[in-house]
Write an enzyme that holds these catalytic residues in place. Sequence first.
Site, PDB file in Angstrom:
ATOM      1  N   HIS A  57      17.006 -20.751 -20.388  1.00 63.14           N
ATOM      2  CA  HIS A  57      17.476 -19.445 -19.898  1.00 63.14           C
ATOM      3  C   HIS A  57      16.316 -18.616 -19.373  1.00 63.14           C
ATOM      4  O   HIS A  57      15.277 -18.534 -20.015  1.00 63.14           O
ATOM      5  CB  HIS A  57      18.143 -18.656 -21.033  1.00 63.14           C
ATOM      6  CG  HIS A  57      19.477 -19.197 -21.432  1.00 63.14           C
ATOM      7  ND1 HIS A  57      20.330 -18.532 -22.276  1.00 63.14           N
ATOM      8  CD2 HIS A  57      20.117 -20.335 -21.078  1.00 63.14           C
ATOM      9  CE1 HIS A  57      21.430 -19.234 -22.433  1.00 63.14           C
ATOM     10  NE2 HIS A  57      21.318 -20.340 -21.735  1.00 63.14           N
ATOM     11  N   TYR A 185      23.377  -9.231 -25.709  1.00 57.93           N
ATOM     12  CA  TYR A 185      23.142  -8.396 -26.891  1.00 57.93           C
ATOM     13  C   TYR A 185      23.879  -7.076 -26.664  1.00 57.93           C
ATOM     14  O   TYR A 185      23.582  -6.368 -25.698  1.00 57.93           O
ATOM     15  CB  TYR A 185      21.640  -8.120 -27.069  1.00 57.93           C
ATOM     16  CG  TYR A 185      20.852  -9.300 -27.594  1.00 57.93           C
ATOM     17  CD1 TYR A 185      20.424 -10.318 -26.747  1.00 57.93           C
ATOM     18  CD2 TYR A 185      20.516  -9.386 -28.936  1.00 57.93           C
ATOM     19  CE1 TYR A 185      19.696 -11.400 -27.237  1.00 57.93           C
ATOM     20  CE2 TYR A 185      19.782 -10.465 -29.441  1.00 57.93           C
ATOM     21  CZ  TYR A 185      19.383 -11.463 -28.584  1.00 57.93           C
ATOM     22  OH  TYR A 185      18.661 -12.533 -29.066  1.00 57.93           O
ATOM     23  N   PRO A 277      17.421 -11.303 -37.720  1.00 60.83           N
ATOM     24  CA  PRO A 277      17.577 -12.300 -36.655  1.00 60.83           C
ATOM     25  C   PRO A 277      17.668 -11.736 -35.234  1.00 60.83           C
ATOM     26  O   PRO A 277      17.661 -12.507 -34.271  1.00 60.83           O
ATOM     27  CB  PRO A 277      18.885 -13.001 -37.033  1.00 60.83           C
ATOM     28  CG  PRO A 277      19.618 -12.023 -37.879  1.00 60.83           C
ATOM     29  CD  PRO A 277      18.597 -11.207 -38.590  1.00 60.83           C
ATOM     30  N   LYS A 281      13.321 -14.690 -33.827  1.00 63.02           N
ATOM     31  CA  LYS A 281      11.926 -15.080 -34.050  1.00 63.02           C
ATOM     32  C   LYS A 281      11.707 -16.016 -35.253  1.00 63.02           C
ATOM     33  O   LYS A 281      10.629 -16.609 -35.368  1.00 63.02           O
ATOM     34  CB  LYS A 281      11.053 -13.822 -34.263  1.00 63.02           C
ATOM     35  CG  LYS A 281      10.831 -13.015 -33.009  1.00 63.02           C
ATOM     36  CD  LYS A 281       9.841 -13.713 -32.105  1.00 63.02           C
ATOM     37  CE  LYS A 281       9.847 -13.192 -30.702  1.00 63.02           C
ATOM     38  NZ  LYS A 281      10.520 -14.029 -29.725  1.00 63.02           N
ATOM     39  N   TYR A 369      10.198 -11.169 -26.456  1.00 64.19           N
ATOM     40  CA  TYR A 369      11.357 -12.043 -26.654  1.00 64.19           C
ATOM     41  C   TYR A 369      11.021 -13.483 -26.286  1.00 64.19           C
ATOM     42  O   TYR A 369      11.369 -14.421 -27.015  1.00 64.19           O
ATOM     43  CB  TYR A 369      12.550 -11.548 -25.820  1.00 64.19           C
ATOM     44  CG  TYR A 369      13.841 -12.229 -26.200  1.00 64.19           C
ATOM     45  CD1 TYR A 369      14.616 -11.740 -27.245  1.00 64.19           C
ATOM     46  CD2 TYR A 369      14.278 -13.374 -25.541  1.00 64.19           C
ATOM     47  CE1 TYR A 369      15.791 -12.374 -27.625  1.00 64.19           C
ATOM     48  CE2 TYR A 369      15.440 -14.018 -25.917  1.00 64.19           C
ATOM     49  CZ  TYR A 369      16.202 -13.508 -26.947  1.00 64.19           C
ATOM     50  OH  TYR A 369      17.356 -14.142 -27.328  1.00 64.19           O
TER      51      TYR A 369
HETATM   52  C1  DHB Z   1      20.968 -16.816 -31.767  1.00 66.28           C
HETATM   53  C2  DHB Z   1      20.574 -16.201 -32.944  1.00 66.28           C
HETATM   54  C3  DHB Z   1      19.823 -15.055 -32.889  1.00 66.28           C
HETATM   55  O1  DHB Z   1      19.423 -14.441 -34.018  1.00 66.28           O
HETATM   56  C4  DHB Z   1      19.469 -14.487 -31.660  1.00 66.28           C
HETATM   57  O2  DHB Z   1      18.755 -13.340 -31.636  1.00 66.28           O
HETATM   58  C5  DHB Z   1      19.862 -15.112 -30.494  1.00 66.28           C
HETATM   59  C6  DHB Z   1      20.622 -16.286 -30.556  1.00 66.28           C
HETATM   60  C7  DHB Z   1      21.769 -18.069 -31.835  1.00 66.28           C
HETATM   61  O3  DHB Z   1      22.101 -18.498 -32.944  1.00 66.28           O
HETATM   62  O4  DHB Z   1      22.116 -18.610 -30.787  1.00 66.28           O
END
Ligand code: DHB
Length: 376
Positions: A57, A185, A277, A281, A369
């Site tokens: 991506h 997001y 999450p 990271k 990111y």
């Molecule tokens: C996923 C999990 C995450 O915590 C994140 O920020 C982006 C993607 C995932 O499980 O695809």
Amino acid sequence: MINNELRIGFVGFGEAGYHIAKGLRGRIRAGVLEQGTVNTLIKSGVGERLQQQGLVHHGIELSFSGRRHRINMHELTGGRAITVYGQTEVVKDLIKARLDANAALYFEVTDTSIHDFETHDPRILFRHNGQPHEIHCHFIAGCDGFHGICRPAIIGRLQVFERTYPFGWLGILAESTPPSEELIYCHHERGFALFSMRTPNITRLYIQCAPDDHIANWSDNRIWEELSTRLHAGGDLELKEGPILQKGITPMRSFVVEPMHWGKLFLAGDAAHIVPPTGAKGMNLAVADVRVLSRALATYYQSGQTELLDAYSATCLRRVWRAEYFSWWMTSLLHQFPDATPFHEKLQLAELEYVIHSRAAATALAESYSGLPFDI
Ligand code: DHB
């Protein structure tokens, strides 16, 4: 004198490895790999499936105030990308490489304990199939996750930095086409939501929920409705419902111990630090720790020099705190806090507007990111 035979005892693979080896359905795990993580896995000889199946991506989307905005990570960072490939798949590839090398690997061990890591003869004790085992080694790599035994063995020597968040994430894995090719997001007045995927036919979705919420409170219908509302589905995006393959609730915390090393014991990954999450990271930090540790050990075995081993904790912690900051920032930006005032909500929206309108602010997000370079 250096013994050139490599003797490193690993306490690791954690819960994820166990569930995979047993074919069980474990807790659902993350899936975004930074470029540096991908490069490390390829160089280590475990990147074949990742290169075939990983989804590359170049951007992510932020959704707020009913609109979506793309952050073009690739352009803002001079060509970096992320790869969507599940953590469980990474662990499967690592286990296969270990088994193909005919190297020792024990699952379902009990009564595990570590000893004498302040001496030249550290030991790992455990039982396997009822039989006692003892491993003598030069070093112990504590890669056994947040709930493992290694960190508690030295907790009295460590400083703990911790923050818990007043919410959790309900995550599902579903058999349906993801609503978008890139991750979305969402900041929404009902709470955060994240739209991710594993394959073009499997979607991975999260919604902010109460930290003590129970999965039994969430029927499939309620989950889809909430996701649809927070995505503003029905405009140019369609949220296709499908069979839910897994669901679970994860609490959110930030946690770091310092130092990450005591005597001959080196902590790596979740054994030493946890990030919420939102910044994706966690797994990337674990790979970065192990990369630093493996180089330090290789240098020691090649030349007897201990400088890199001595610097292990300080080297890792620079990246860890950067990631802790970024994950806290993304979490604070996108979630509804139960004690937030209207003033706080306006600040969140002002920051989101800044991120999408300022190239400098968007670049800061894109850089963190997509991942800091590995020499930092
Ligand atoms: C996923 C999990 C995450 O915590 C994140 O920020 C982006 C993607 C995932 O499980 O695809």
